[in-house]
Design a protein around this motif. Structure first.
Motif, mmCIF file in Angstrom:
data_model
loop_
_atom_site.group_PDB
_atom_site.id
_atom_site.type_symbol
_atom_site.label_atom_id
_atom_site.label_comp_id
_atom_site.label_asym_id
_atom_site.label_seq_id
_atom_site.Cartn_x
_atom_site.Cartn_y
_atom_site.Cartn_z
ATOM 1 N N LYS A 118 0.819 -1.191 -0.035
ATOM 2 C CA LYS A 118 0.130 -0.158 -0.130
ATOM 3 C C LYS A 118 0.871 1.305 -0.004
ATOM 4 O O LYS A 118 1.771 1.387 0.877
ATOM 5 N N ARG A 119 0.259 2.056 -0.752
ATOM 6 C CA ARG A 119 1.242 3.448 -0.867
ATOM 7 C C ARG A 119 0.338 4.684 -0.383
ATOM 8 O O ARG A 119 -0.713 4.769 -0.776
ATOM 9 N N GLN A 120 0.991 5.812 0.203
ATOM 10 C CA GLN A 120 0.380 7.033 0.257
ATOM 11 C C GLN A 120 1.017 7.955 -0.854
ATOM 12 O O GLN A 120 2.231 8.097 -0.980
ATOM 13 N N VAL A 121 -0.183 8.556 -1.506
ATOM 14 C CA VAL A 121 0.139 9.413 -2.391
ATOM 15 C C VAL A 121 -0.715 10.779 -2.539
ATOM 16 O O VAL A 121 -1.584 10.793 -2.092
ATOM 17 N N VAL A 122 -0.083 11.967 -2.859
ATOM 18 C CA VAL A 122 -0.667 13.213 -2.617
ATOM 19 C C VAL A 122 -0.972 13.491 -4.032
ATOM 20 O O VAL A 122 0.001 13.414 -5.029
ATOM 21 N N ALA A 123 -2.348 13.902 -4.539
ATOM 22 C CA ALA A 123 -2.892 14.093 -5.726
ATOM 23 C C ALA A 123 -3.344 15.372 -5.581
ATOM 24 O O ALA A 123 -4.312 15.660 -4.808
ATOM 25 N N GLY A 124 -3.128 16.354 -6.619
ATOM 26 C CA GLY A 124 -3.784 17.583 -6.789
ATOM 27 C C GLY A 124 -5.267 17.615 -7.441
ATOM 28 O O GLY A 124 -5.482 18.304 -8.622
ATOM 29 N N ILE A 125 -6.269 16.932 -6.997
ATOM 30 C CA ILE A 125 -7.404 16.578 -7.557
ATOM 31 C C ILE A 125 -8.733 16.712 -6.747
ATOM 32 O O ILE A 125 -9.888 16.840 -7.180
ATOM 33 N N ALA A 126 -8.320 17.588 -5.646
ATOM 34 C CA ALA A 126 -9.429 17.766 -4.675
ATOM 35 C C ALA A 126 -10.719 18.923 -5.340
ATOM 36 O O ALA A 126 -11.908 18.649 -5.077
ATOM 37 N N GLU A 127 -10.154 19.572 -6.444
ATOM 38 C CA GLU A 127 -11.096 20.413 -6.946
ATOM 39 C C GLU A 127 -12.186 19.665 -7.976
ATOM 40 O O GLU A 127 -13.203 20.240 -8.480
ATOM 41 N N HIS A 128 -11.703 18.318 -8.315
ATOM 42 C CA HIS A 128 -12.654 17.876 -9.384
ATOM 43 C C HIS A 128 -13.253 16.591 -8.761
ATOM 44 O O HIS A 128 -14.086 15.941 -9.398
ATOM 45 N N TYR A 129 -12.501 15.977 -7.740
ATOM 46 C CA TYR A 129 -13.108 14.791 -7.001
ATOM 47 C C TYR A 129 -13.381 14.890 -5.759
ATOM 48 O O TYR A 129 -12.417 15.320 -4.886
ATOM 49 N N LYS A 130 -14.652 14.549 -5.344
ATOM 50 C CA LYS A 130 -14.926 14.426 -3.580
ATOM 51 C C LYS A 130 -14.263 13.228 -3.075
ATOM 52 O O LYS A 130 -14.317 12.131 -3.808
ATOM 53 N N PRO A 131 -13.753 13.108 -2.124
ATOM 54 C CA PRO A 131 -13.036 11.988 -1.316
ATOM 55 C C PRO A 131 -13.629 10.683 -1.493
ATOM 56 O O PRO A 131 -13.319 9.667 -1.981
ATOM 57 N N GLU A 132 -15.269 10.784 -1.322
ATOM 58 C CA GLU A 132 -15.966 9.588 -1.247
ATOM 59 C C GLU A 132 -16.082 8.973 -2.347
ATOM 60 O O GLU A 132 -16.291 7.825 -2.577
ATOM 61 N N ILE A 133 -16.209 9.733 -3.639
ATOM 62 C CA ILE A 133 -16.344 9.313 -4.877
ATOM 63 C C ILE A 133 -15.064 8.508 -5.416
ATOM 64 O O ILE A 133 -15.226 7.562 -6.310
ATOM 65 N N LEU A 134 -13.762 8.562 -4.706
ATOM 66 C CA LEU A 134 -12.730 7.903 -5.301
ATOM 67 C C LEU A 134 -12.550 6.384 -4.493
ATOM 68 O O LEU A 134 -11.719 5.640 -5.184
ATOM 69 N N ILE A 135 -13.285 6.172 -3.564
ATOM 70 C CA ILE A 135 -12.857 5.157 -2.787
ATOM 71 C C ILE A 135 -13.355 3.678 -3.776
ATOM 72 O O ILE A 135 -14.293 3.835 -4.253
ATOM 73 N N GLY A 136 -12.483 3.037 -3.903
ATOM 74 C CA GLY A 136 -12.545 1.787 -4.943
ATOM 75 C C GLY A 136 -12.218 1.968 -6.294
ATOM 76 O O GLY A 136 -12.523 0.938 -6.981
ATOM 77 N N LYS A 137 -11.832 3.146 -6.649
ATOM 78 C CA LYS A 137 -11.517 3.329 -7.759
ATOM 79 C C LYS A 137 -10.103 2.889 -8.185
ATOM 80 O O LYS A 137 -9.149 3.001 -7.550
ATOM 81 N N GLN A 138 -10.135 2.311 -9.474
ATOM 82 C CA GLN A 138 -8.761 1.671 -9.825
ATOM 83 C C GLN A 138 -8.190 2.744 -10.775
ATOM 84 O O GLN A 138 -8.730 3.587 -11.495
ATOM 85 N N VAL A 139 -6.742 3.220 -10.440
ATOM 86 C CA VAL A 139 -5.844 4.117 -11.036
ATOM 87 C C VAL A 139 -4.633 3.591 -11.501
ATOM 88 O O VAL A 139 -4.305 2.505 -10.989
ATOM 89 N N ILE A 140 -3.957 4.468 -12.110
ATOM 90 C CA ILE A 140 -2.583 4.091 -12.764
ATOM 91 C C ILE A 140 -1.740 5.004 -12.091
ATOM 92 O O ILE A 140 -1.789 6.185 -11.923
#
Length: 627
Positions: free
Chosen positions: A562-584
């Motif tokens: 498991k990795r901790q990553v900081v991403a500049g996406i707060a203006e476009h994605y609410k935290p709850e929407i991201l849970i379970g989303k597969q990313v690269i």
């Protein structure tokens, strides 16, 4: 029943309607339709502004009396709104008697407030804007910041409104209501104007004859921008204090392009304060459109050809593209080639093929919509995702994130496509497995009905076609799982979005050729690219970072770690929407500390006017390498 009142600006009739007008009006239409399916009583206003020096000049050039000219131009807007399937409740014309009487009532109240006085104005004036440009906004070249034309010096006797008196009250309102102006960038611009100080403004013209005369001095015509703002109340019956006016005022949202936000967010609220009336709840100022990276210009032939694109792809594809491609608060670059790509990928492939495929299987194996049996693998997941999609859509619409709203719906559409693949439903036609086949096809059709409700504010014709093809005689507006009746006869499934094979090519200009040369000069070797280690991960938690509005702290499961990553996406994605989303994830990036938070990797995303996370088309094993 709750009420919802949404307005567009009333558009100048000194020229034909264009794509900018369409963009604003379609956005307002989406809000109106959305609130109707939520069960709210809606009033949706649009219309035209027919007074002022620009209109008088355009009428002279056309060899017509001003009223005759307006009577020719207004129907052009009515015709376009009909073609764009705009569901407005009133089309307001400022030459109507209803508006004139209401405007005079408001002007009388404004004069009686004691905040109107007579004086002489001299300053730099822009005729296309029909406004004096304050000294602090002037450039050394003395040109209009919007029209880029030389300003002229004008001196005349006018009536003034004490706008400066309301500076502190406006500041207090901005701070007490942080969502009063959207987006945040526009709010900050207006706060900067407020903090630099407001000047009293001219509200009349003695040199203009085409308009509404001041009730307290008929020698003066009310300044067109002051008069235009009043239409938001006069259209409701402000003149007679009608039941409709009392039910819907104040407006829930005024929508407009960013260049007229000062009139709506500073001058209009101050005028309402002066006459002791409620302020609109929110002012939303969207960005401007460009075309293939260049500013729109009739003289240079850089225009958005709505007629051709609608003729080629259909109205709903045009509506979908406008609100899916751009982040509403920012400027957006309209590219016909991207419209083509969106049409084939999102509409023809994802949605259209899903509908055709499911209808084909039902027609081949059942007399009508089959009854579901005991839920099996993936069935409940589809139901739960439908409900989560509906809830996420509510959040996105409330924040005018139309692009995120549509992406959320399409994530569900793509999940249903995977559901059909994962279950291999086409192999279950044998008697012993046919009940299972029926359950999968019922769930798929119910998901399509559900999707049709969610997309109906955006692409209403398509939503109606989907429900008609699955057998519903009347449009069902309720996004609740399990409402699809069984035994309905479905249609054969005519493609709602036939594929388009040839994409339009942008015209070559000196600017685009220079851009190509620059891009080819920045090529990297394949060996350099191979150094990147890209892996599929799943977001398992997301939370804001204190003091950093744009950043989220993500925990990403890569399968083996498991990795901790900081991403500049707060203006476009609410935290709850991201849970379970597969990313690269770029996993071999050296660690960095951002706002005192360690980041071990980078999430890939498409970044332009909006941000869209890169995700696998279908779910894959965590840790899979992307090549």
């Amino acid at each position: 029943m709750s009420t919802f009142y949404v307005t567009t600006p009333i558009y100048y009739v000194n020229g034909e309607p264009h794509a900018g007008h369409a963009y604003t009006t379609i956005a307002a239409d989406i809000l109106a339709r959305y609130h109707r399916i939520k069960g709210n009583e809606v009033f949706f206003l649009t219309g035209v502004d027919e007074h002022g020096a620009n209109i008088h000049k355009a009428a002279e050039n056309a060899g017509l009396a001003p009223q005759d000219y307006c009577d020719q131009m207004a129907p052009m807007f009515v015709k376009l709104w009909k073609r764009l399937n705009i569901s407005h409740d009133i089309f307001m014309r400022t030459t109507s008697d209803m508006h004139k009487r209401g405007a005079k009532k408001f002007l009388t109240a404004l004069h009686d407030s004691g905040d109107v006085y007579k004086g002489t104005y001299e300053g730099h004036y822009c005729r296309p804007c029909e406004r004096f440009v304050p000294e602090k906004e002037l450039t050394d070249e003395k040109i209009c910041p919007i029209h880029k034309l030389p300003l002229e010096w004008l001196e005349e006797e006018n009536y003034f409104f004490r706008l400066s008196k309301y500076q502190e009250r406006l500041l207090a309102h901005f701070h007490e209501n942080p969502d009063f102006v959207y987006p945040a960038a526009r709010r900050n611009e207006l706060l900067s104007v407020l903090n630099s100080g407001l000047e009293d403004i001219s509200i009349s013209r003695s040199s203009v004859s085409w308009g509404i005369s001041l009730p307290f001095d008929p020698e003066h015509i009310v300044y067109v921008w002051i008069e235009a703002l009043m239409n938001y109340m006069t259209a409701l019956g402000y003149e007679t204090d009608s039941e409709q006016y009392r039910a819907f005022w104040p407006a829930d949202v005024h929508i407009m392009a960013k260049d007229i936000s000062r009139f709506h967010a500073l001058i209009w609220p101050a005028m309402l304060m002066a006459v002791d009336l409620p302020l609109p709840k929110q002012v939303v100022a969207h960005g401007w459109l460009t075309k293939d990276g260049e500013a729109l210009s009739k003289t240079r032939g850089i225009v958005i050809d709505m007629d051709t694109d609608i003729e080629t792809y259909g109205l709903d594809a045009f509506r979908y593209y406008l609100l899916r491609e751009f982040s509403f608060g920012n400027d957006g670059d309209y590219r016909p080639a991207r419209l083509h790509e969106r049409y084939n990928a999102d509409l023809a492939n994802d949605l259209g093929n899903l509908l055709n495929r499911v209808l084909g299987l039902v027609n081949k194996n059942f007399e009508g919509i089959p009854a579901p049996t005991t839920p099996g693998e993936f069935d409940n997941e589809i139901k739960e995702m439908a409900q989560k999609t509906r809830d996420a859509l509510d959040v996105h619409i409330e924040t005018y994130a139309f692009d995120s709203a549509l992406e959320t719906i399409w994530e569900f559409v793509r999940r249903v496509n995977r559901y059909v693949q994962q279950t291999e439903v086409w192999t279950l036609a044998k008697p012993e497995t046919k009940p299972r086949m029926g359950t999968i096809l019922y769930c798929s059709l119910e998901a399509l009905r559900y999707v049709s409700v969610l997309i109906s504010p955006f692409i209403p014709d398509t939503a109606g076609k989907i429900q008609k093809q699955i057998g519903l005689a009347e449009f069902d507006t309720v996004a609740e799982w399990g409402r699809l009746p069984i035994d309905l006869k479905v249609s054969k499934g005519e493609p709602i979005f036939p594929r388009k094979e040839k994409a339009p090519q942008p015209e070559k200009t000196a600017k685009t050729e220079k851009k190509v040369k620059k891009e080819t000069a920045n090529l990297i070797s394949f060996a350099d690219f191979q150094k990147l280690d890209l892996r599929v991960g799943k977001i398992i938690s997301a939370e804001p970072i204190e003091g950093a509005d744009r950043l989220l702290k993500l925990q990403v499961d890569l399968g083996t770690e498991k990795r901790q990553v900081v991403a500049g996406i707060a203006e476009h994605y609410k935290p709850e929407i991201l849970i379970g989303k597969q990313v690269i994830v770029v996993v071999n990036l050296e660690p960095a500390t951002i706002r005192n938070v360690e980041s071990h990797g980078m999430i890939l995303a498409a970044s332009g006017d909006s941000v869209v996370l890169a995700s696998p088309e279908t779910e894959v094993s965590l840790g899979t390498q992307v090549k």
